[in-house]
Design a protein around this motif. Sequence first.
Motif, short mmCIF file in Angstrom:
data_model
loop_
_atom_site.label_atom_id
_atom_site.label_comp_id
_atom_site.label_asym_id
_atom_site.label_seq_id
_atom_site.Cartn_x
_atom_site.Cartn_y
_atom_site.Cartn_z
N SER A 4 0.83 -1.21 0.00
CA SER A 4 0.00 0.00 0.00
C SER A 4 0.86 1.26 0.00
O SER A 4 0.51 2.26 -0.64
N GLU A 28 -9.81 0.70 -9.85
CA GLU A 28 -9.10 -0.27 -9.02
C GLU A 28 -8.47 -1.38 -9.85
O GLU A 28 -7.33 -1.77 -9.61
N VAL A 29 -9.21 -1.91 -10.80
CA VAL A 29 -8.70 -3.02 -11.60
C VAL A 29 -7.49 -2.56 -12.41
O VAL A 29 -6.43 -3.20 -12.41
N SER A 32 -4.45 -1.57 -10.06
CA SER A 32 -3.85 -2.72 -9.38
C SER A 32 -3.01 -3.54 -10.35
O SER A 32 -1.92 -4.03 -10.00
N GLN A 33 -3.48 -3.65 -11.59
CA GLN A 33 -2.71 -4.36 -12.60
C GLN A 33 -1.46 -3.58 -12.98
O GLN A 33 -0.37 -4.14 -13.13
N ILE A 37 -0.15 -5.00 -7.76
CA ILE A 37 -0.57 -5.29 -6.39
C ILE A 37 -2.03 -5.71 -6.39
O ILE A 37 -2.74 -5.52 -7.39
N SER A 38 -2.49 -6.25 -5.28
CA SER A 38 -3.90 -6.62 -5.16
C SER A 38 -4.74 -5.38 -4.87
O SER A 38 -4.22 -4.30 -4.57
N ARG A 39 -6.05 -5.55 -4.94
CA ARG A 39 -6.94 -4.40 -4.79
C ARG A 39 -7.04 -3.90 -3.36
O ARG A 39 -7.34 -2.72 -3.13
N THR A 40 -6.77 -4.75 -2.38
CA THR A 40 -6.87 -4.31 -0.98
C THR A 40 -5.84 -3.24 -0.64
O THR A 40 -6.20 -2.16 -0.14
#
Length: 217
Positions: A4, A28-29, A32-33, A37-40
Motif C-alpha cells: 500500500s 481499481e482493476v 492494481s494491474q 498489487i492486489s486491490r486491498t
Amino acid sequence: MRASDRAYRALREDIVTGRLLPGTVLGEVEQSQRLGISRTPLREALSRLTADGLAAPHNGRGVVVTKISPETVTELFELRQALECKAASLAATRGEPELFTALRRDFEQAADLIVQETGQDPSRSAYYALVARLDEAIDTAAANAYLAQALANVRLHLARVRRLAKDNPERLLATAGEHATIAAAIASRDPALAAAATSVHLHKSLEHFLAAAGPPG
C-alpha cells in the motif's frame, strides 16, 4: 515497504508530476494491474490520496484525480500565506544566521544556474532543489512539528500547481531574488521582515500562477 505504501508513493508521484492528469479516473482493476498489487492495498493507497486532497470520490465508486482551478490555487495560497509567513518569523527567531546567510548567497548566484538549466534541464530540478533546501531550513529552524506537517501538505499541492505556472527564466530570476531577501531577513534575525518578505514573494507568485492559468472558467 508495504504494498500500500509503494502504491501510494507511485500514484502520488504520478499525480504531482502530471503523468496522471486532473480528471483521470483511478480504477481499481486498472491501477492494481499497472502497479502489480492486489486491490486491498490499492484501496488503502487511494484512501490516503483522497485524504491528501489529490483524489476525490467518483460517482460513488473509485476515485478521480482532483482538478486544479484558479479558485483552488487562490485557496491554497491563502493557507500558504498564513503558514509560511509564520514559519519564516519563527525561523528568524530560532534559526542559525550562518545557515541562512549561506542560502542567501546561493540564491544571489542562482542566475547562472537558471540560465544554464533553461536548455539542459527544462524541469530546472537543481534550482527547485535549492528552493527545497530553503524550505527545509526554515521548517527545521521554526521547530514546530505541527506547522511543518501542515506545510508539507501545502507544498505537495504546490508541486502540482507549479506545472500551471509555465515558469520562464525571467520569473525564476525574480523568485531567486525574493528567496534571497527572505533568507537575508531570517539571517538578520528580524521576524517581521522575514514574514513581510515571504508575504511579498507569495503575492507575486500567486499573481504569476493565476496569469498563467488564465481567467476562471
